[in-house]
Design a protein around this motif. Structure first.
Motif, PDB file in Angstrom:
ATOM      1  N   LEU A  76       0.819  -1.211   0.000  1.00  0.00           N
ATOM      2  CA  LEU A  76       0.000   0.000   0.000  1.00  0.00           C
ATOM      3  C   LEU A  76       0.856   1.265   0.000  1.00  0.00           C
ATOM      4  O   LEU A  76       0.776   2.083  -0.920  1.00  0.00           O
ATOM      5  CB  LEU A  76      -0.943  -0.018   1.197  1.00  0.00           C
ATOM      6  CG  LEU A  76      -1.956  -1.170   1.240  1.00  0.00           C
ATOM      7  CD1 LEU A  76      -2.778  -1.105   2.525  1.00  0.00           C
ATOM      8  CD2 LEU A  76      -2.869  -1.138   0.027  1.00  0.00           C
ATOM      9  N   ARG A  77       1.676   1.434   1.026  1.00  0.00           N
ATOM     10  CA  ARG A  77       2.364   2.723   1.190  1.00  0.00           C
ATOM     11  C   ARG A  77       3.604   2.875   0.324  1.00  0.00           C
ATOM     12  O   ARG A  77       3.863   3.964  -0.202  1.00  0.00           O
ATOM     13  CB  ARG A  77       2.725   2.921   2.666  1.00  0.00           C
ATOM     14  CG  ARG A  77       1.510   3.045   3.563  1.00  0.00           C
ATOM     15  CD  ARG A  77       1.903   3.448   4.960  1.00  0.00           C
ATOM     16  NE  ARG A  77       0.738   3.443   5.843  1.00  0.00           N
ATOM     17  CZ  ARG A  77       0.787   3.697   7.135  1.00  0.00           C
ATOM     18  NH1 ARG A  77       1.936   3.990   7.703  1.00  0.00           N
ATOM     19  NH2 ARG A  77      -0.309   3.668   7.869  1.00  0.00           N
ATOM     20  N   MET A  78       4.385   1.822   0.188  1.00  0.00           N
ATOM     21  CA  MET A  78       5.623   1.946  -0.585  1.00  0.00           C
ATOM     22  C   MET A  78       5.359   2.338  -2.037  1.00  0.00           C
ATOM     23  O   MET A  78       6.028   3.251  -2.559  1.00  0.00           O
ATOM     24  CB  MET A  78       6.421   0.644  -0.503  1.00  0.00           C
ATOM     25  CG  MET A  78       7.798   0.735  -1.139  1.00  0.00           C
ATOM     26  SD  MET A  78       8.926   1.823  -0.227  1.00  0.00           S
ATOM     27  CE  MET A  78       9.337   0.761   1.157  1.00  0.00           C
ATOM     28  N   PRO A  79       4.420   1.703  -2.751  1.00  0.00           N
ATOM     29  CA  PRO A  79       4.151   2.162  -4.132  1.00  0.00           C
ATOM     30  C   PRO A  79       3.693   3.611  -4.187  1.00  0.00           C
ATOM     31  O   PRO A  79       4.076   4.351  -5.101  1.00  0.00           O
ATOM     32  CB  PRO A  79       3.053   1.208  -4.612  1.00  0.00           C
ATOM     33  CG  PRO A  79       3.170   0.009  -3.760  1.00  0.00           C
ATOM     34  CD  PRO A  79       3.629   0.509  -2.423  1.00  0.00           C
ATOM     35  N   GLN A  80       2.867   4.044  -3.208  1.00  0.00           N
ATOM     36  CA  GLN A  80       2.388   5.421  -3.209  1.00  0.00           C
ATOM     37  C   GLN A  80       3.540   6.405  -3.025  1.00  0.00           C
ATOM     38  O   GLN A  80       3.652   7.410  -3.746  1.00  0.00           O
ATOM     39  CB  GLN A  80       1.360   5.616  -2.097  1.00  0.00           C
ATOM     40  CG  GLN A  80       0.072   4.835  -2.290  1.00  0.00           C
ATOM     41  CD  GLN A  80      -0.867   4.965  -1.107  1.00  0.00           C
ATOM     42  OE1 GLN A  80      -0.703   5.857  -0.272  1.00  0.00           O
ATOM     43  NE2 GLN A  80      -1.842   4.076  -1.013  1.00  0.00           N
ATOM     44  N   THR A  81       4.419   6.117  -2.068  1.00  0.00           N
ATOM     45  CA  THR A  81       5.529   7.029  -1.792  1.00  0.00           C
ATOM     46  C   THR A  81       6.518   7.070  -2.946  1.00  0.00           C
ATOM     47  O   THR A  81       6.948   8.147  -3.381  1.00  0.00           O
ATOM     48  CB  THR A  81       6.241   6.616  -0.493  1.00  0.00           C
ATOM     49  OG1 THR A  81       5.311   6.656   0.588  1.00  0.00           O
ATOM     50  CG2 THR A  81       7.398   7.553  -0.190  1.00  0.00           C
ATOM     51  N   LEU A  82       6.884   5.911  -3.469  1.00  0.00           N
ATOM     52  CA  LEU A  82       7.835   5.874  -4.584  1.00  0.00           C
ATOM     53  C   LEU A  82       7.254   6.538  -5.827  1.00  0.00           C
ATOM     54  O   LEU A  82       7.943   7.306  -6.515  1.00  0.00           O
ATOM     55  CB  LEU A  82       8.226   4.431  -4.893  1.00  0.00           C
ATOM     56  CG  LEU A  82       9.104   3.730  -3.859  1.00  0.00           C
ATOM     57  CD1 LEU A  82       9.363   2.289  -4.272  1.00  0.00           C
ATOM     58  CD2 LEU A  82      10.424   4.468  -3.665  1.00  0.00           C
ATOM     59  N   LEU A  83       5.986   6.253  -6.118  1.00  0.00           N
ATOM     60  CA  LEU A  83       5.376   6.863  -7.298  1.00  0.00           C
ATOM     61  C   LEU A  83       5.245   8.373  -7.115  1.00  0.00           C
ATOM     62  O   LEU A  83       5.424   9.128  -8.080  1.00  0.00           O
ATOM     63  CB  LEU A  83       3.999   6.237  -7.559  1.00  0.00           C
ATOM     64  CG  LEU A  83       3.340   6.642  -8.884  1.00  0.00           C
ATOM     65  CD1 LEU A  83       4.215   6.258 -10.067  1.00  0.00           C
ATOM     66  CD2 LEU A  83       1.962   5.999  -9.021  1.00  0.00           C
ATOM     67  N   GLY A  84       4.947   8.826  -5.893  1.00  0.00           N
ATOM     68  CA  GLY A  84       4.885  10.263  -5.647  1.00  0.00           C
ATOM     69  C   GLY A  84       6.209  10.941  -5.921  1.00  0.00           C
ATOM     70  O   GLY A  84       6.272  12.007  -6.547  1.00  0.00           O
ATOM     71  N   ALA A  85       7.316  10.325  -5.466  1.00  0.00           N
ATOM     72  CA  ALA A  85       8.636  10.900  -5.721  1.00  0.00           C
ATOM     73  C   ALA A  85       8.960  10.889  -7.208  1.00  0.00           C
ATOM     74  O   ALA A  85       9.515  11.859  -7.752  1.00  0.00           O
ATOM     75  CB  ALA A  85       9.696  10.128  -4.935  1.00  0.00           C
ATOM     76  N   ILE A  86       8.613   9.817  -7.904  1.00  0.00           N
ATOM     77  CA  ILE A  86       8.904   9.717  -9.340  1.00  0.00           C
ATOM     78  C   ILE A  86       8.086  10.728 -10.134  1.00  0.00           C
ATOM     79  O   ILE A  86       8.612  11.425 -11.014  1.00  0.00           O
ATOM     80  CB  ILE A  86       8.624   8.285  -9.831  1.00  0.00           C
ATOM     81  CG1 ILE A  86       9.648   7.319  -9.244  1.00  0.00           C
ATOM     82  CG2 ILE A  86       8.652   8.214 -11.362  1.00  0.00           C
ATOM     83  CD1 ILE A  86       9.310   5.864  -9.462  1.00  0.00           C
ATOM     84  N   VAL A  87       6.792  10.831  -9.808  1.00  0.00           N
ATOM     85  CA  VAL A  87       5.924  11.785 -10.521  1.00  0.00           C
ATOM     86  C   VAL A  87       6.393  13.218 -10.268  1.00  0.00           C
ATOM     87  O   VAL A  87       6.449  14.045 -11.193  1.00  0.00           O
ATOM     88  CB  VAL A  87       4.462  11.594 -10.091  1.00  0.00           C
ATOM     89  CG1 VAL A  87       3.605  12.769 -10.535  1.00  0.00           C
ATOM     90  CG2 VAL A  87       3.910  10.300 -10.674  1.00  0.00           C
ATOM     91  N   GLY A  88       6.734  13.536  -9.026  1.00  0.00           N
ATOM     92  CA  GLY A  88       7.258  14.867  -8.741  1.00  0.00           C
ATOM     93  C   GLY A  88       8.532  15.151  -9.513  1.00  0.00           C
ATOM     94  O   GLY A  88       8.726  16.257 -10.032  1.00  0.00           O
ATOM     95  N   GLY A  89       9.414  14.133  -9.617  1.00  0.00           N
ATOM     96  CA  GLY A  89      10.627  14.307 -10.404  1.00  0.00           C
ATOM     97  C   GLY A  89      10.340  14.531 -11.874  1.00  0.00           C
ATOM     98  O   GLY A  89      10.969  15.372 -12.527  1.00  0.00           O
ATOM     99  N   CYS A  90       9.380  13.779 -12.420  1.00  0.00           N
ATOM    100  CA  CYS A  90       8.992  13.964 -13.830  1.00  0.00           C
ATOM    101  C   CYS A  90       8.475  15.376 -14.080  1.00  0.00           C
ATOM    102  O   CYS A  90       8.862  16.033 -15.058  1.00  0.00           O
ATOM    103  CB  CYS A  90       7.930  12.939 -14.217  1.00  0.00           C
ATOM    104  SG  CYS A  90       8.513  11.240 -14.378  1.00  0.00           S
ATOM    105  N   LEU A  91       7.598  15.846 -13.210  1.00  0.00           N
ATOM    106  CA  LEU A  91       7.002  17.175 -13.402  1.00  0.00           C
ATOM    107  C   LEU A  91       8.038  18.281 -13.212  1.00  0.00           C
ATOM    108  O   LEU A  91       8.040  19.275 -13.947  1.00  0.00           O
ATOM    109  CB  LEU A  91       5.841  17.359 -12.432  1.00  0.00           C
ATOM    110  CG  LEU A  91       4.618  16.468 -12.680  1.00  0.00           C
ATOM    111  CD1 LEU A  91       3.585  16.646 -11.579  1.00  0.00           C
ATOM    112  CD2 LEU A  91       3.991  16.762 -14.039  1.00  0.00           C
ATOM    113  N   GLY A  92       8.922  18.130 -12.222  1.00  0.00           N
ATOM    114  CA  GLY A  92       9.960  19.137 -12.014  1.00  0.00           C
ATOM    115  C   GLY A  92      10.907  19.223 -13.191  1.00  0.00           C
ATOM    116  O   GLY A  92      11.264  20.321 -13.646  1.00  0.00           O
TER     117      GLY A  92
END
Length: 355
Positions: A76-92
């Motif tokens: 539950l939490r690990m995919p959410q946290t990792l994907l959040g960091a990846i998506v933020g990196g993509c957008l930045g």
């Protein structure tokens, strides 16, 4: 006995070394801040995990003895946290590239319509998912990428009619944003109540439906895009001198702009197709990166990606604190926090022009 005179270049060399150390500290500090926020995000949620329990479950792996905590953390939490960091990196990363190639401090995938196009593509995939024999986790990013490429083509086609100047590209992007937002509304009007609920929740921008497939696909795209961008760092830095100056130094501006548009489309699709529309990250992160390390894209590109990841994980953490029972969608948090920042940027640009 003669004494050696200090080299006239010595003070300049020492100043360069100090600047390099400071910039390295900024990169390291941002990475540590991201790590700390990710740990806090993993520990926060409807069923809080004490730090000791979190560390134990983390090192025990997904097949640890404590099955409940292993499921909570790893499924539950690990995919959410990792994907959040990846998506933020993509957008930045996408935001910095757009602001550079368009020479506009307010350019981003969100403000130029790329996020809206990717959102429409993903909503279309949700609507037609049962009619196409392709898994939804593959169909959604594919449809988002195709629509984002169409948005890029529309922006560039309009610009080419009058010359591909940055101002024309920005105006065309704004028109494309409203066009795809209208198509999103049409999708919602035509959808059944069950599909409508999925589309609306998805458009909020949420990490709750993150999966390991999404982490792998979006992470793979970021892993390809960031090195590609770093290989063109000097060209992007040169472009900050002005289009005419860069062209006089031998830079093929139009080719770099086309390549960058395609890469931005890929990064935007990777971000939007898995978590929904998230605004302002691609706008704020590049400004933060340039404020810390300046215009050298060898440093500002990775720092912009790190800044985007920090901002999105911080939004996720804030959403969990505000609504412990059901995490507030990160898209709502970033929109509320991003509006005053956007006003600040507009006012700052106004003061710069007055000067």
């Amino acid at each position: 006995m003669s004494m050696a005179l200090p080299s006239p270049a010595a003070p300049l060399q020492e100043a360069c070394r100090r600047t390099s150390r400071r910039q390295g500290m900024m990169l390291g500090g941002m990475a540590l801040l991201l790590l700390a926020l990710m740990i806090g995000d993993l520990a926060t949620g409807p069923s809080a995990l004490p730090l000791q329990t979190l560390i134990t479950a983390l090192f025990a792996g997904p097949d640890g003895d404590d099955r409940m905590n292993a499921i909570i953390l790893w499924q539950l939490r690990m995919p959410q946290t990792l994907l959040g960091a990846i998506v933020g990196g993509c957008l930045g990363l996408a935001g910095l590239k757009m602001q550079t190639i368009l020479d506009n401090p307010l350019a981003s995938p969100f403000t130029l319509g790329f996020s809206a196009a990717a959102g429409f593509g993903a909503a279309l995939a949700i609507l037609l998912g049962g009619l196409i024999a392709v898994p939804l986790y593959l169909l959604t990013p594919l449809a988002a990428f195709v629509m984002t490429l169409i948005a890029c083509a529309m922006v560039y086609a309009v610009a080419m009619m009058r010359g591909a100047g940055p101002a024309i590209l920005v105006l065309a992007g704004t028109a494309v944003m409203f066009f795809f937002q209208s198509l999103q509304a049409l999708m919602q009007f035509l959808a059944s109540p069950e599909v409508l609920q999925q589309i609306v929740f998805w458009l909020f921008g949420s990490l709750l439906k993150a999966t390991w497939q999404g982490v792998a696909i979006a992470g793979g795209i970021l892993a390809v895009a960031l090195p590609w961008a770093l290989c063109h760092a000097w060209q992007l830095t040169m472009l900050r001198l002005g289009e005419a100056n860069a062209a006089s130094l031998g830079l093929k501006v139009e080719r770099l702009r086309r390549q960058s548009f395609i890469m931005v489309a890929l990064l935007t699709a990777a971000a939007v197709s898995f978590v929904g529309t998230i605004g302002f990250i691609g706008l704020i992160a590049p400004h933060l990166a340039r404020a810390l390390v300046g215009e050298d894209h060898r440093l500002s590109l990775p720092l912009s990606a790190l800044s985007g990841a920090v901002l999105l994980i911080a939004a996720s953490l804030i959403g969990k604190v505000i609504s412990p029972g059901g995490a507030l969608p990160v898209g709502i948090v970033t929109a509320i926090a991003g509006v005053p920042v956007l006003f600040g940027l507009v006012l700052h640009q106004g003061r710069e022009r007055v000067r």
